[in-house]
Design an enzyme around this catalytic site. Structure first.
Site, PDB file in Angstrom:
ATOM      1  N   ASP A  86       0.810  -1.259   0.036  1.00  0.00           N
ATOM      2  CA  ASP A  86      -0.268  -0.027   0.008  1.00  0.00           C
ATOM      3  C   ASP A  86       0.739   1.316  -0.060  1.00  0.00           C
ATOM      4  O   ASP A  86       0.359   2.261   0.601  1.00  0.00           O
ATOM      5  CB  ASP A  86      -0.951   0.029   1.082  1.00  0.00           C
ATOM      6  CG  ASP A  86      -1.929  -1.293   1.218  1.00  0.00           C
ATOM      7  OD1 ASP A  86      -2.137  -2.125   0.265  1.00  0.00           O
ATOM      8  OD2 ASP A  86      -2.093  -1.579   2.377  1.00  0.00           O
ATOM      9  N   GLY A 143       1.589   2.762  -2.494  1.00  0.00           N
ATOM     10  CA  GLY A 143       0.957   3.728  -3.654  1.00  0.00           C
ATOM     11  C   GLY A 143       1.444   3.259  -4.929  1.00  0.00           C
ATOM     12  O   GLY A 143       1.926   4.199  -5.935  1.00  0.00           O
ATOM     13  N   LYS A 144       2.029   2.176  -4.941  1.00  0.00           N
ATOM     14  CA  LYS A 144       2.799   1.496  -6.195  1.00  0.00           C
ATOM     15  C   LYS A 144       1.752   1.883  -7.430  1.00  0.00           C
ATOM     16  O   LYS A 144       2.243   2.385  -8.612  1.00  0.00           O
ATOM     17  CB  LYS A 144       2.845   0.260  -6.069  1.00  0.00           C
ATOM     18  CG  LYS A 144       3.887  -0.335  -5.109  1.00  0.00           C
ATOM     19  CD  LYS A 144       4.257  -1.672  -5.078  1.00  0.00           C
ATOM     20  CE  LYS A 144       2.918  -2.555  -4.138  1.00  0.00           C
ATOM     21  NZ  LYS A 144       2.710  -2.011  -3.104  1.00  0.00           N
ATOM     22  N   HIS A 179      -4.425  -2.356  -5.667  1.00  0.00           N
ATOM     23  CA  HIS A 179      -3.868  -0.899  -6.104  1.00  0.00           C
ATOM     24  C   HIS A 179      -5.041   0.327  -6.409  1.00  0.00           C
ATOM     25  O   HIS A 179      -5.944  -0.206  -7.177  1.00  0.00           O
ATOM     26  CB  HIS A 179      -3.131  -1.371  -7.536  1.00  0.00           C
ATOM     27  CG  HIS A 179      -1.910  -2.030  -7.313  1.00  0.00           C
ATOM     28  ND1 HIS A 179      -0.890  -1.827  -6.765  1.00  0.00           N
ATOM     29  CD2 HIS A 179      -1.813  -3.542  -7.786  1.00  0.00           C
ATOM     30  CE1 HIS A 179      -0.192  -2.669  -6.713  1.00  0.00           C
ATOM     31  NE2 HIS A 179      -0.478  -3.522  -7.358  1.00  0.00           N
ATOM     32  N   GLN A 186       2.269  -6.038  -2.953  1.00  0.00           N
ATOM     33  CA  GLN A 186       2.566  -6.096  -1.495  1.00  0.00           C
ATOM     34  C   GLN A 186       3.850  -5.381  -1.265  1.00  0.00           C
ATOM     35  O   GLN A 186       4.157  -4.323  -1.970  1.00  0.00           O
ATOM     36  CB  GLN A 186       2.747  -7.610  -0.901  1.00  0.00           C
ATOM     37  CG  GLN A 186       1.778  -8.523  -0.916  1.00  0.00           C
ATOM     38  CD  GLN A 186       1.030  -8.835  -2.378  1.00  0.00           C
ATOM     39  OE1 GLN A 186       1.834  -9.351  -3.125  1.00  0.00           O
ATOM     40  NE2 GLN A 186      -0.303  -8.687  -2.464  1.00  0.00           N
ATOM     41  N   THR A 210      -7.594  -1.524   0.632  1.00  0.00           N
ATOM     42  CA  THR A 210      -8.218  -1.594  -0.761  1.00  0.00           C
ATOM     43  C   THR A 210      -9.322  -2.795  -0.990  1.00  0.00           C
ATOM     44  O   THR A 210     -10.431  -2.782  -1.539  1.00  0.00           O
ATOM     45  CB  THR A 210      -7.492  -1.392  -1.893  1.00  0.00           C
ATOM     46  OG1 THR A 210      -6.429  -0.257  -1.652  1.00  0.00           O
ATOM     47  CG2 THR A 210      -7.943  -1.205  -3.192  1.00  0.00           C
TER      48      THR A 210
HETATM   49  P1  GTP Z   1      -0.522  -3.020  -2.704  1.00  0.00           P
HETATM   50  O1  GTP Z   1      -0.244  -3.507  -4.202  1.00  0.00           O
HETATM   51  O2  GTP Z   1      -1.769  -3.549  -2.144  1.00  0.00           O
HETATM   52  O3  GTP Z   1       0.539  -2.894  -1.889  1.00  0.00           O
HETATM   53  O4  GTP Z   1      -1.334  -1.425  -2.994  1.00  0.00           O
HETATM   54  P2  GTP Z   1      -0.576  -0.026  -3.707  1.00  0.00           P
HETATM   55  O5  GTP Z   1       0.865  -0.031  -3.175  1.00  0.00           O
HETATM   56  O6  GTP Z   1      -0.763   0.294  -5.168  1.00  0.00           O
HETATM   57  O7  GTP Z   1      -1.269   1.282  -2.440  1.00  0.00           O
HETATM   58  P3  GTP Z   1      -2.906   1.267  -2.408  1.00  0.00           P
HETATM   59  O8  GTP Z   1      -3.403   1.807  -3.583  1.00  0.00           O
HETATM   60  O9  GTP Z   1      -3.502   0.212  -1.592  1.00  0.00           O
HETATM   61  O10 GTP Z   1      -2.844   2.662  -1.445  1.00  0.00           O
HETATM   62  C1  GTP Z   1      -2.077   3.707  -1.497  1.00  0.00           C
HETATM   63  C2  GTP Z   1      -3.201   5.113  -1.262  1.00  0.00           C
HETATM   64  O11 GTP Z   1      -2.670   6.091  -1.286  1.00  0.00           O
HETATM   65  C3  GTP Z   1      -4.270   4.973  -2.252  1.00  0.00           C
HETATM   66  O12 GTP Z   1      -5.387   5.541  -1.631  1.00  0.00           O
HETATM   67  C4  GTP Z   1      -3.845   6.047  -3.272  1.00  0.00           C
HETATM   68  O13 GTP Z   1      -4.899   6.747  -4.205  1.00  0.00           O
HETATM   69  C5  GTP Z   1      -3.080   7.033  -2.243  1.00  0.00           C
HETATM   70  N1  GTP Z   1      -2.063   7.862  -2.671  1.00  0.00           N
HETATM   71  C6  GTP Z   1      -1.099   7.316  -3.627  1.00  0.00           C
HETATM   72  N2  GTP Z   1      -0.045   8.154  -3.904  1.00  0.00           N
HETATM   73  C7  GTP Z   1      -0.356   9.440  -3.293  1.00  0.00           C
HETATM   74  C8  GTP Z   1      -0.001  10.706  -3.124  1.00  0.00           C
HETATM   75  O14 GTP Z   1       1.074  10.986  -3.622  1.00  0.00           O
HETATM   76  N3  GTP Z   1      -0.674  11.637  -2.167  1.00  0.00           N
HETATM   77  C9  GTP Z   1      -1.845  11.017  -1.630  1.00  0.00           C
HETATM   78  N4  GTP Z   1      -2.704  12.057  -0.867  1.00  0.00           N
HETATM   79  N5  GTP Z   1      -2.322   9.902  -1.796  1.00  0.00           N
HETATM   80  C10 GTP Z   1      -1.863   9.096  -2.553  1.00  0.00           C
HETATM   81  P1  IMP Z   2      -2.192 -12.812   2.757  1.00  0.00           P
HETATM   82  O1  IMP Z   2      -1.168 -12.087   1.878  1.00  0.00           O
HETATM   83  O2  IMP Z   2      -3.564 -12.417   2.410  1.00  0.00           O
HETATM   84  O3  IMP Z   2      -1.916 -14.035   3.131  1.00  0.00           O
HETATM   85  O4  IMP Z   2      -1.965 -11.789   4.187  1.00  0.00           O
HETATM   86  C1  IMP Z   2      -0.751 -11.868   4.715  1.00  0.00           C
HETATM   87  C2  IMP Z   2      -0.343 -10.464   5.233  1.00  0.00           C
HETATM   88  O5  IMP Z   2       0.006  -9.522   4.378  1.00  0.00           O
HETATM   89  C3  IMP Z   2      -1.518  -9.684   6.108  1.00  0.00           C
HETATM   90  O6  IMP Z   2      -0.916  -8.882   7.090  1.00  0.00           O
HETATM   91  C4  IMP Z   2      -2.134  -8.933   4.932  1.00  0.00           C
HETATM   92  O7  IMP Z   2      -2.741  -7.763   5.461  1.00  0.00           O
HETATM   93  C5  IMP Z   2      -0.689  -8.509   4.107  1.00  0.00           C
HETATM   94  N1  IMP Z   2      -0.905  -8.347   2.927  1.00  0.00           N
HETATM   95  C6  IMP Z   2      -1.319  -8.872   1.836  1.00  0.00           C
HETATM   96  N2  IMP Z   2      -1.190  -8.528   0.800  1.00  0.00           N
HETATM   97  C7  IMP Z   2      -1.311  -7.010   0.999  1.00  0.00           C
HETATM   98  C8  IMP Z   2      -1.357  -5.981   0.011  1.00  0.00           C
HETATM   99  O8  IMP Z   2      -1.490  -5.770  -0.939  1.00  0.00           O
HETATM  100  N3  IMP Z   2      -1.279  -4.545   0.803  1.00  0.00           N
HETATM  101  C9  IMP Z   2      -1.162  -4.530   2.376  1.00  0.00           C
HETATM  102  N4  IMP Z   2      -1.042  -5.705   2.885  1.00  0.00           N
HETATM  103  C10 IMP Z   2      -1.116  -6.857   2.292  1.00  0.00           C
HETATM  104 MG    MG Z   3      -2.972  -1.600  -1.694  1.00  0.00          MG
END
Ligand code: GTP
Ligand code: IMP
Ligand code: MG
Length: 334
Positions: free
Chosen positions: A13, A15-16, A43, A175, A248
């Site tokens: 999470d 913000g990838k 994402h 992740q 998400t």
């Molecule tokens: P995983 O693959 O689940 O690890 O997720 P991810 O890395 O893509 O991130 P995810 O979208 O779950 O969470 C990031 C949050 O931050 C989202 O709500 C985005 O919209 C938000 N976000 C990302 N970059 C920025 C930024 O620069 N500023 C702000 N305010 N929000 C951001």
């Molecule tokens: P699992 O991957 O569903 O087996 O969960 C194992 C751990 O990884 C837990 O703490 C989850 O909340 C965390 N986790 C798995 N995928 C994500 C992700 O995309 N974003 C944040 N946490 C994650």
């Molecule tokens: Mg995420």
């Protein structure tokens, strides 16, 4: 052979999705391929005022000219991927590797109970039990599934062919480093390694084909599920700072703590980062909201970025200043 690998440097999470969506629109790669565990990822991509949440397709899918693929190391839930393809209208440019492991209902049921749910706090999406079946060589693979027949192919060959022709390809991780089965806070981790080398293995490219490894950090730390989180803040402290976030995939409240520079350094080492992307700088420095130029960032935010660079020895090249794909300062050499 310009392959750029983008991975998370914390607990997911980071913000990838946002960083990848910017790169996909700005750099126009010919293809994007996803590694990582499976639909446990979520994402968020904010593009043209619309918010898109993706669990299986690469975030680069928002660029309609890009082929999007899922590598054989990724576990696929056919319903989730087919729904996303329908939502995005991307069927003609999606390829799922024929060897992807399949998540079935029974895996999801097992993931929603007992040790996995209560002690680890998994996402309940079936990835851990499906991965276990894959290791036991009992899991189905994508070529066994009727509903996937039109979109399966040989992703590793496709990607290697594109790289050999000198085409730009984005390799998307999911992740984060400290959720890695091997390098994270075991047993509070996900079911696979998720560092850059593992992401490359998931999609079938060797280490010599990678030019850039961009590790994404959020300006503070968040974590969902169980496991250690140094200097964890209380709910009250989190809302005072405006750091509240919800998962998400699961909607769970994300735990939060300040940025941990030692973990950042370790993530840079484990992924052999060539560049750092930092997101949510606007959350720490609200005056930076929406800024797109270095000269408009505040002195305090620049100090924060310099500390990160000095501590890691790696340049910060992308700075997120808001959730929108173009709310970013891009310092990459053009
Ligand atoms: P995983 O693959 O689940 O690890 O997720 P991810 O890395 O893509 O991130 P995810 O979208 O779950 O969470 C990031 C949050 O931050 C989202 O709500 C985005 O919209 C938000 N976000 C990302 N970059 C920025 C930024 O620069 N500023 C702000 N305010 N929000 C951001
Ligand atoms: P699992 O991957 O569903 O087996 O969960 C194992 C751990 O990884 C837990 O703490 C989850 O909340 C965390 N986790 C798995 N995928 C994500 C992700 O995309 N974003 C944040 N946490 C994650
Ligand atoms: Mg995420």
């Amino acid at each position: 052979m310009p392959a750029s690998v983008i991975v998370g440097g914390q607990y997911g999470d980071e913000g990838k999705g946002k960083i990848i969506s910017y790169i996909a629109l700005r750099d126009s790669p010919v293809a994007a391929v996803r590694g990582g565990v499976g639909p446990n990822a979520g994402h968020t991509v904010v593009y043209n005022g619309k918010t898109l949440k993706l669990r299986m397709l690469p975030s680069a899918v928002i660029n309609e000219n890009i082929k999007v693929m899922i590598g054989s190391g990724v576990l696929v839930n056919p319903n989730v991927v087919l729904e996303e393809i329908e939502k995005v209208g991307s069927q003609s440019r999606v390829i799922i590797d024929r060897l992807c492991g399949i998540i079935e209902e029974g895996h999801i049921e097992k993931d929603k109970q007992g040790y996995l749910k209560h002690s680890i706090g998994t996402t309940g999406t079936g990835t851990g039990p499906a991965q276990a079946d894959r290791v036991l060589r009992k899991a189905k693979i994508a070529s066994d599934i009727k509903s996937l027949q039109n979109i399966i192919g040989d992703v590793s060959l496709e990607i290697n062919n594109l790289l050999d022709k000198g085409k730009l390809v984005i390799v998307e991780g999911t992740q984060g480093t400290f959720l890695s089965l091997y390098h994270g806070t075991y047993p509070y981790v996900t079911s696979k390694d998720v560092t850059a080398s593992a992401i490359c293995a998931d999609v079938g490219i060797g280490p010599k084909k990678v030019d850039d490894v961009i590790v994404v950090f959020k300006a503070y730390t968040t974590r969902v599920g169980e496991g250690p989180l140094q200097s964890e803040l209380t709910h009250e402290e989190i809302s005072e700072k405006g750091w509240q976030e919800f998962g998400t995939v699961t909607g769970r409240v994300r735990r939060a703590a300040p940025l941990n520079l030692d973990l950042v350094k370790r993530a840079v080492i484990l992924n052999s980062a060539t560049q750092i992307a930092i997101t949510k700088i606007d959350t720490i420095f609200p005056e930076c909201k929406g800024v797109q130029e270095l000269s408009k960032l505040s002195d305090d935010s620049i100090k924060f970025i310099k500390i990160l660079e000095e501590h890691t020895g790696v340049p910060v090249t992308l700075i997120g200043t808001g959730p929108g794909h173009d709310q970013i300062v891009d310092l990459r050499v053009k």
